[in-house]
Design a protein around this motif. Structure first.
Motif, PDB file in Angstrom:
ATOM      1  N   ASP A 195       0.859  -1.184   0.000  1.00  0.00           N
ATOM      2  CA  ASP A 195       0.000   0.000   0.000  1.00  0.00           C
ATOM      3  C   ASP A 195       0.898   1.238   0.000  1.00  0.00           C
ATOM      4  OD1 ASP A 195      -1.814   1.995   0.352  1.00  0.00           O
ATOM      5  OD2 ASP A 195      -2.813   1.102   2.088  1.00  0.00           O
ATOM      6  N   SER A 196       0.840   2.013  -1.072  1.00  0.00           N
ATOM      7  CA  SER A 196       1.714   3.182  -1.189  1.00  0.00           C
ATOM      8  C   SER A 196       1.038   4.474  -0.740  1.00  0.00           C
ATOM      9  CB  SER A 196       2.168   3.343  -2.648  1.00  0.00           C
ATOM     10  OG  SER A 196       1.044   3.520  -3.497  1.00  0.00           O
ATOM     11  N   SER A 197      -0.128   4.371  -0.119  1.00  0.00           N
ATOM     12  CA  SER A 197      -0.870   5.569   0.278  1.00  0.00           C
ATOM     13  C   SER A 197      -0.364   6.166   1.589  1.00  0.00           C
ATOM     14  CB  SER A 197      -2.361   5.246   0.412  1.00  0.00           C
ATOM     15  OG  SER A 197      -2.590   4.276   1.424  1.00  0.00           O
ATOM     16  N   HIS A 198       0.563   5.484   2.262  1.00  0.00           N
ATOM     17  CA  HIS A 198       1.080   5.973   3.547  1.00  0.00           C
ATOM     18  C   HIS A 198       2.585   6.197   3.444  1.00  0.00           C
ATOM     19  CE1 HIS A 198      -2.783   4.923   5.384  1.00  0.00           C
ATOM     20  NE2 HIS A 198      -2.695   3.761   4.785  1.00  0.00           N
ATOM     21  N   THR A 199       3.027   6.839   2.361  1.00  0.00           N
ATOM     22  CA  THR A 199       4.456   6.932   2.087  1.00  0.00           C
ATOM     23  C   THR A 199       5.229   7.758   3.103  1.00  0.00           C
ATOM     24  OG1 THR A 199       3.974   8.764   0.584  1.00  0.00           O
ATOM     25  CG2 THR A 199       4.182   6.565  -0.390  1.00  0.00           C
ATOM     26  N   VAL A 283      11.188   9.041   6.633  1.00  0.00           N
ATOM     27  CA  VAL A 283      10.188   9.400   5.618  1.00  0.00           C
ATOM     28  C   VAL A 283       9.369  10.637   5.966  1.00  0.00           C
ATOM     29  CG1 VAL A 283      10.003   7.016   4.844  1.00  0.00           C
ATOM     30  CG2 VAL A 283       8.400   7.860   6.568  1.00  0.00           C
ATOM     31  N   ALA A 284       9.535  11.175   7.164  1.00  0.00           N
ATOM     32  CA  ALA A 284       8.752  12.345   7.554  1.00  0.00           C
ATOM     33  C   ALA A 284       9.046  13.527   6.646  1.00  0.00           C
ATOM     34  CB  ALA A 284       9.047  12.723   9.007  1.00  0.00           C
ATOM     35  N   ARG A 285       8.002  14.278   6.346  1.00  0.00           N
ATOM     36  CA  ARG A 285       8.166  15.479   5.534  1.00  0.00           C
ATOM     37  C   ARG A 285       9.065  16.499   6.236  1.00  0.00           C
ATOM     38  NH1 ARG A 285       2.444  17.847   4.176  1.00  0.00           N
ATOM     39  NH2 ARG A 285       1.552  16.070   5.255  1.00  0.00           N
ATOM     40  N   LYS A 286       9.611  17.403   5.468  1.00  0.00           N
ATOM     41  CA  LYS A 286      10.381  18.514   6.033  1.00  0.00           C
ATOM     42  C   LYS A 286       9.656  19.824   5.729  1.00  0.00           C
ATOM     43  CE  LYS A 286      14.952  16.385   5.528  1.00  0.00           C
ATOM     44  NZ  LYS A 286      16.310  16.568   4.994  1.00  0.00           N
TER      45      LYS A 286
END
Length: 344
Positions: A195-199, A283-286
Protein backbone atom coordinates in the motif's frame (compact mmCIF):
# COMPACT_ATOMS: atom_id res chain seq x y z
CA UNK A 1 11.42 24.10 15.11
CA UNK A 2 7.65 24.50 14.82
CA UNK A 3 6.12 24.77 18.32
CA UNK A 4 7.98 26.90 20.86
CA UNK A 5 5.51 26.93 23.75
CA UNK A 6 2.46 25.03 24.99
CA UNK A 7 0.20 26.17 27.83
CA UNK A 8 -2.67 24.02 29.13
CA UNK A 9 -5.22 24.82 31.79
CA UNK A 10 -8.24 22.84 32.92
CA UNK A 11 -8.07 19.74 30.73
CA UNK A 12 -7.62 16.62 32.88
CA UNK A 13 -6.79 18.96 35.77
CA UNK A 14 -3.55 19.97 34.06
CA UNK A 15 -2.15 23.45 34.65
CA UNK A 16 1.22 23.66 32.97
CA UNK A 17 3.34 25.63 30.53
CA UNK A 18 6.20 24.11 28.51
CA UNK A 19 8.95 25.81 26.54
CA UNK A 20 9.79 23.34 23.78
CA UNK A 21 13.00 22.51 21.94
CA UNK A 22 13.81 20.44 18.84
CA UNK A 23 13.48 17.41 21.12
CA UNK A 24 11.12 17.70 24.09
CA UNK A 25 10.74 14.86 26.57
CA UNK A 26 7.63 14.74 28.74
CA UNK A 27 7.92 12.44 31.73
CA UNK A 28 6.26 11.87 35.08
CA UNK A 29 4.35 9.27 37.12
CA UNK A 30 1.34 7.35 35.76
CA UNK A 31 -1.79 9.52 35.60
CA UNK A 32 0.15 12.79 35.68
CA UNK A 33 -1.14 13.87 32.26
CA UNK A 34 1.80 13.10 29.96
CA UNK A 35 -0.34 11.51 27.28
CA UNK A 36 -3.03 14.18 27.64
CA UNK A 37 -0.57 16.89 26.60
CA UNK A 38 0.19 15.02 23.38
CA UNK A 39 -3.51 14.31 22.83
CA UNK A 40 -4.48 17.97 23.23
CA UNK A 41 -1.78 19.40 20.98
CA UNK A 42 -2.50 16.70 18.39
CA UNK A 43 -6.21 17.54 18.37
CA UNK A 44 -5.59 21.27 18.09
CA UNK A 45 -3.28 20.81 15.10
CA UNK A 46 -5.63 18.30 13.49
CA UNK A 47 -8.34 20.92 13.97
CA UNK A 48 -6.73 22.88 11.15
CA UNK A 49 -7.69 20.01 8.80
CA UNK A 50 -10.91 18.72 10.36
CA UNK A 51 -13.50 19.86 12.86
CA UNK A 52 -12.00 20.59 16.26
CA UNK A 53 -13.26 18.07 18.82
CA UNK A 54 -12.52 18.37 22.55
CA UNK A 55 -15.95 17.61 24.02
CA UNK A 56 -15.05 14.11 25.26
CA UNK A 57 -12.02 15.22 27.29
CA UNK A 58 -12.23 15.54 31.07
CA UNK A 59 -11.91 19.13 32.20
CA UNK A 60 -12.19 21.17 35.36
CA UNK A 61 -14.04 24.45 34.80
CA UNK A 62 -13.26 26.49 31.72
CA UNK A 63 -10.39 24.91 29.84
CA UNK A 64 -7.81 26.46 27.55
CA UNK A 65 -4.90 25.48 25.31
CA UNK A 66 -2.35 27.95 23.91
CA UNK A 67 0.13 26.84 21.23
CA UNK A 68 2.86 29.21 20.05
CA UNK A 69 4.28 28.44 16.62
CA UNK A 70 7.48 29.82 15.12
CA UNK A 71 7.11 31.32 11.64
CA UNK A 72 9.51 30.81 8.77
CA UNK A 73 10.73 33.68 6.60
CA UNK A 74 8.15 33.06 3.88
CA UNK A 75 5.19 33.27 6.27
CA UNK A 76 6.60 36.28 8.10
CA UNK A 77 6.88 38.12 4.79
CA UNK A 78 3.27 37.29 3.88
CA UNK A 79 2.07 38.62 7.24
CA UNK A 80 4.14 41.79 6.95
CA UNK A 81 2.46 42.52 3.61
CA UNK A 82 -0.89 42.84 5.42
CA UNK A 83 0.49 44.79 8.38
CA UNK A 84 1.36 42.11 10.94
CA UNK A 85 4.92 41.73 12.21
CA UNK A 86 6.24 39.00 14.50
CA UNK A 87 8.35 35.86 14.65
CA UNK A 88 5.58 33.70 16.07
CA UNK A 89 1.85 33.15 16.15
CA UNK A 90 -0.21 31.89 19.07
CA UNK A 91 -3.36 29.85 18.53
CA UNK A 92 -5.57 29.76 21.62
CA UNK A 93 -8.61 27.55 22.09
CA UNK A 94 -10.90 28.01 25.07
CA UNK A 95 -13.65 25.50 25.79
CA UNK A 96 -16.62 25.75 28.16
CA UNK A 97 -20.00 25.01 26.56
CA UNK A 98 -18.51 25.96 23.19
CA UNK A 99 -15.25 26.98 21.57
CA UNK A 100 -13.54 30.34 21.47
CA UNK A 101 -10.53 30.61 19.17
CA UNK A 102 -8.00 33.43 19.20
CA UNK A 103 -5.11 34.00 16.79
CA UNK A 104 -2.30 36.40 17.75
CA UNK A 105 0.78 37.45 15.83
CA UNK A 106 3.30 38.38 18.49
CA UNK A 107 1.20 40.22 21.07
CA UNK A 108 -1.28 41.55 18.51
CA UNK A 109 -4.73 39.99 18.31
CA UNK A 110 -5.70 39.11 14.75
CA UNK A 111 -9.06 37.36 14.94
CA UNK A 112 -11.42 35.93 17.57
CA UNK A 113 -13.90 33.24 16.59
CA UNK A 114 -16.68 31.43 18.43
CA UNK A 115 -18.50 28.15 17.82
CA UNK A 116 -21.36 27.61 20.26
CA UNK A 117 -24.60 25.63 20.04
CA UNK A 118 -23.98 25.03 16.36
CA UNK A 119 -23.67 28.77 15.63
CA UNK A 120 -20.42 30.20 14.23
CA UNK A 121 -19.34 33.80 14.75
CA UNK A 122 -16.35 36.02 14.36
CA UNK A 123 -16.20 38.37 17.37
CA UNK A 124 -13.17 40.43 16.28
CA UNK A 125 -12.23 42.46 14.23
CA UNK A 126 -16.00 42.72 13.80
CA UNK A 127 -18.99 40.83 15.18
CA UNK A 128 -20.63 38.78 12.44
CA UNK A 129 -22.14 35.32 11.98
CA UNK A 130 -20.06 33.17 9.66
CA UNK A 131 -20.47 29.90 7.76
CA UNK A 132 -18.49 27.51 9.99
CA UNK A 133 -15.93 28.26 12.69
CA UNK A 134 -15.66 24.65 13.91
CA UNK A 135 -12.44 24.15 11.92
CA UNK A 136 -9.48 26.28 12.94
CA UNK A 137 -7.96 28.69 10.41
CA UNK A 138 -10.57 27.92 7.77
CA UNK A 139 -10.99 31.05 5.60
CA UNK A 140 -13.97 29.56 3.77
CA UNK A 141 -15.73 28.84 7.06
CA UNK A 142 -15.11 32.43 8.18
CA UNK A 143 -17.07 33.92 5.27
CA UNK A 144 -19.73 36.25 6.74
CA UNK A 145 -23.36 35.31 6.23
CA UNK A 146 -24.44 38.95 5.94
CA UNK A 147 -21.63 40.72 4.18
CA UNK A 148 -23.33 43.83 2.83
CA UNK A 149 -24.55 45.34 6.10
CA UNK A 150 -21.71 44.52 8.48
CA UNK A 151 -18.58 44.68 6.34
CA UNK A 152 -18.24 48.43 5.83
CA UNK A 153 -15.44 50.96 6.00
CA UNK A 154 -12.28 50.18 7.94
CA UNK A 155 -13.83 47.09 9.51
CA UNK A 156 -13.94 45.49 6.08
CA UNK A 157 -10.25 46.20 5.51
CA UNK A 158 -9.32 44.86 8.97
CA UNK A 159 -11.33 41.73 8.33
CA UNK A 160 -9.73 41.08 4.96
CA UNK A 161 -6.30 41.52 6.58
CA UNK A 162 -7.24 39.04 9.30
CA UNK A 163 -8.36 36.51 6.69
CA UNK A 164 -5.06 36.97 4.85
CA UNK A 165 -3.24 36.02 8.06
CA UNK A 166 -5.52 33.01 8.49
CA UNK A 167 -4.81 31.85 4.94
CA UNK A 168 -1.06 32.20 5.37
CA UNK A 169 -1.05 30.29 8.66
CA UNK A 170 -3.30 27.56 7.31
CA UNK A 171 -1.13 27.08 4.22
CA UNK A 172 1.95 26.89 6.44
CA UNK A 173 0.53 24.31 8.84
CA UNK A 174 -0.90 22.18 6.02
CA UNK A 175 2.59 22.01 4.50
CA UNK A 176 4.07 20.62 7.72
CA UNK A 177 4.15 16.88 8.33
CA UNK A 178 2.37 16.12 11.62
CA UNK A 179 2.56 12.54 12.88
CA UNK A 180 1.43 10.79 16.03
CA UNK A 181 2.85 7.38 16.99
CA UNK A 182 2.07 5.12 19.95
CA UNK A 183 1.36 4.41 22.73
CA UNK A 184 2.57 0.97 21.62
CA UNK A 185 4.27 -0.40 18.53
CA UNK A 186 3.02 -3.69 17.13
CA UNK A 187 3.25 -4.93 13.56
CA UNK A 188 3.93 -8.21 11.79
CA UNK A 189 7.10 -9.00 9.89
CA UNK A 190 5.12 -9.67 6.69
CA UNK A 191 2.22 -8.20 4.74
CA UNK A 192 0.45 -9.42 1.61
CA UNK A 193 0.16 -6.16 -0.31
CA UNK A 194 2.14 -3.00 -0.98
CA UNK A 195 0.00 0.00 0.00
CA UNK A 196 1.71 3.18 -1.19
CA UNK A 197 -0.87 5.57 0.28
CA UNK A 198 1.08 5.97 3.55
CA UNK A 199 4.46 6.93 2.09
CA UNK A 200 5.29 9.43 4.84
CA UNK A 201 3.55 7.87 7.88
CA UNK A 202 4.25 4.49 9.49
CA UNK A 203 0.84 4.39 11.18
CA UNK A 204 -0.15 4.96 14.78
CA UNK A 205 1.26 1.58 15.87
CA UNK A 206 3.72 1.01 13.04
CA UNK A 207 1.27 -0.90 10.87
CA UNK A 208 2.77 0.51 7.64
CA UNK A 209 6.44 -0.03 8.51
CA UNK A 210 6.95 -3.10 6.29
CA UNK A 211 5.46 -1.46 3.18
CA UNK A 212 7.45 1.74 3.66
CA UNK A 213 10.71 -0.11 4.30
CA UNK A 214 10.20 -2.17 1.16
CA UNK A 215 9.90 1.09 -0.81
CA UNK A 216 13.05 2.48 0.80
CA UNK A 217 15.02 -0.64 -0.09
CA UNK A 218 14.11 -0.30 -3.79
CA UNK A 219 14.73 3.45 -4.07
CA UNK A 220 18.34 4.28 -5.01
CA UNK A 221 17.88 7.77 -3.60
CA UNK A 222 17.49 6.18 -0.17
CA UNK A 223 20.69 4.13 -0.22
CA UNK A 224 22.32 6.29 2.46
CA UNK A 225 19.31 5.89 4.76
CA UNK A 226 19.19 2.13 4.18
CA UNK A 227 22.91 1.74 4.96
CA UNK A 228 22.49 3.75 8.16
CA UNK A 229 19.50 1.65 9.22
CA UNK A 230 21.30 -1.63 8.53
CA UNK A 231 24.35 -0.47 10.49
CA UNK A 232 22.24 0.45 13.51
CA UNK A 233 20.43 -2.90 13.43
CA UNK A 234 23.70 -4.79 12.97
CA UNK A 235 25.02 -3.18 16.17
CA UNK A 236 21.92 -4.58 17.89
CA UNK A 237 22.59 -8.10 16.56
CA UNK A 238 20.30 -8.08 13.51
CA UNK A 239 22.62 -8.62 10.53
CA UNK A 240 21.83 -8.52 6.80
CA UNK A 241 18.52 -6.77 7.40
CA UNK A 242 16.36 -6.51 4.28
CA UNK A 243 12.82 -5.62 3.24
CA UNK A 244 11.26 -6.98 0.07
CA UNK A 245 9.14 -9.61 -1.66
CA UNK A 246 9.33 -13.30 -0.70
CA UNK A 247 6.81 -15.96 -1.78
CA UNK A 248 4.23 -13.36 -2.76
CA UNK A 249 4.51 -11.29 0.46
CA UNK A 250 6.44 -8.27 1.61
CA UNK A 251 8.72 -9.47 4.40
CA UNK A 252 11.44 -8.27 6.74
CA UNK A 253 14.42 -10.61 6.96
CA UNK A 254 17.61 -10.71 9.01
CA UNK A 255 20.21 -13.00 10.57
CA UNK A 256 20.29 -13.11 14.38
CA UNK A 257 23.26 -13.45 16.74
CA UNK A 258 23.12 -17.26 16.54
CA UNK A 259 23.29 -17.19 12.77
CA UNK A 260 19.63 -18.14 12.29
CA UNK A 261 17.85 -16.65 9.30
CA UNK A 262 14.45 -15.04 9.93
CA UNK A 263 12.15 -14.30 6.97
CA UNK A 264 8.85 -12.65 7.83
CA UNK A 265 8.99 -13.96 11.41
CA UNK A 266 7.57 -12.24 14.46
CA UNK A 267 9.99 -9.45 15.34
CA UNK A 268 11.44 -8.87 18.82
CA UNK A 269 9.46 -6.13 20.55
CA UNK A 270 12.39 -3.74 20.97
CA UNK A 271 13.27 -4.15 17.29
CA UNK A 272 9.75 -3.02 16.36
CA UNK A 273 10.13 0.18 18.39
CA UNK A 274 13.54 0.96 16.88
CA UNK A 275 12.29 0.26 13.34
CA UNK A 276 9.20 2.41 13.84
CA UNK A 277 11.22 5.35 15.14
CA UNK A 278 13.91 5.33 12.46
CA UNK A 279 11.47 4.65 9.60
CA UNK A 280 9.26 7.58 10.61
CA UNK A 281 12.27 9.85 10.93
CA UNK A 282 13.48 8.87 7.46
CA UNK A 283 10.19 9.40 5.62
CA UNK A 284 8.75 12.34 7.55
CA UNK A 285 8.17 15.48 5.53
CA UNK A 286 10.38 18.51 6.03
CA UNK A 287 9.54 20.38 8.16
CA UNK A 288 7.64 18.04 10.47
CA UNK A 289 6.38 17.54 13.99
CA UNK A 290 6.45 14.02 15.40
CA UNK A 291 4.61 12.99 18.57
CA UNK A 292 5.94 9.71 19.95
CA UNK A 293 3.91 8.41 22.86
CA UNK A 294 5.54 5.82 25.14
CA UNK A 295 8.82 6.13 23.22
CA UNK A 296 10.66 3.62 25.41
CA UNK A 297 8.07 0.89 24.78
CA UNK A 298 9.85 -2.49 25.01
CA UNK A 299 13.27 -0.83 25.24
CA UNK A 300 15.79 -1.87 27.90
CA UNK A 301 18.77 -0.12 29.44
CA UNK A 302 21.53 0.53 26.93
CA UNK A 303 19.20 1.16 24.01
CA UNK A 304 18.92 4.85 24.78
CA UNK A 305 22.32 5.22 23.12
CA UNK A 306 20.90 3.70 19.93
CA UNK A 307 17.98 6.11 19.99
CA UNK A 308 20.45 8.98 20.39
CA UNK A 309 22.18 7.93 17.16
CA UNK A 310 18.87 7.78 15.32
CA UNK A 311 17.70 11.18 16.50
CA UNK A 312 21.07 12.87 15.95
CA UNK A 313 21.08 11.70 12.33
CA UNK A 314 17.57 12.93 11.49
CA UNK A 315 16.58 15.69 13.91
CA UNK A 316 17.24 18.43 11.32
CA UNK A 317 13.97 20.06 10.13
CA UNK A 318 12.03 17.81 12.48
CA UNK A 319 10.67 18.49 15.94
CA UNK A 320 9.95 15.61 18.30
CA UNK A 321 7.73 15.62 21.36
CA UNK A 322 8.28 12.33 23.17
CA UNK A 323 6.55 10.81 26.16
CA UNK A 324 9.04 8.75 28.18
CA UNK A 325 8.36 6.65 31.27
CA UNK A 326 11.77 5.31 32.34
CA UNK A 327 14.43 7.42 34.05
CA UNK A 328 17.27 5.34 32.61
CA UNK A 329 16.14 6.19 29.07
CA UNK A 330 16.31 9.92 29.79
CA UNK A 331 19.78 9.57 31.34
CA UNK A 332 21.06 7.66 28.29
CA UNK A 333 19.64 10.11 25.75
CA UNK A 334 22.74 12.25 25.29
CA UNK A 335 21.79 15.04 22.91
CA UNK A 336 22.16 18.83 22.96
CA UNK A 337 19.14 21.10 23.21
CA UNK A 338 16.89 18.50 24.87
CA UNK A 339 14.04 19.99 26.90
CA UNK A 340 12.88 17.81 29.79
CA UNK A 341 9.47 18.51 31.31
CA UNK A 342 8.57 16.49 34.39
CA UNK A 343 4.83 16.32 35.16
CA UNK A 344 5.63 15.05 38.63
Amino acid sequence: MLITRISIKGFYGINTSIELGPLTIITGPPGSGKSMIIELVWRILRGVRDRLFLEDLVRIGDARVDITIALDDRVRKRLEEVGYQGDSVTISVGFDDGYTGVVRVGDREVIVTEFRNGVSRVKYPLDVEVADASTLLNPDGLSPKEQALQLVGSASEDYESALSVVRALRDYLLSVGIYRIGPYIDFRGRVRSADSSHTDFIGEHGEHVVEILSQLFTDPRRDTDVRFLRRILSELGFRNFRAGWYNGELVLSYVDRRGLVHIGDELPCHMKTILALVTQLIVARKPSLIFFENTDYCLSEGLGNTVTKLLSNYIDSRQLIMEVRNKWFIEELKMPHVVLHNMG
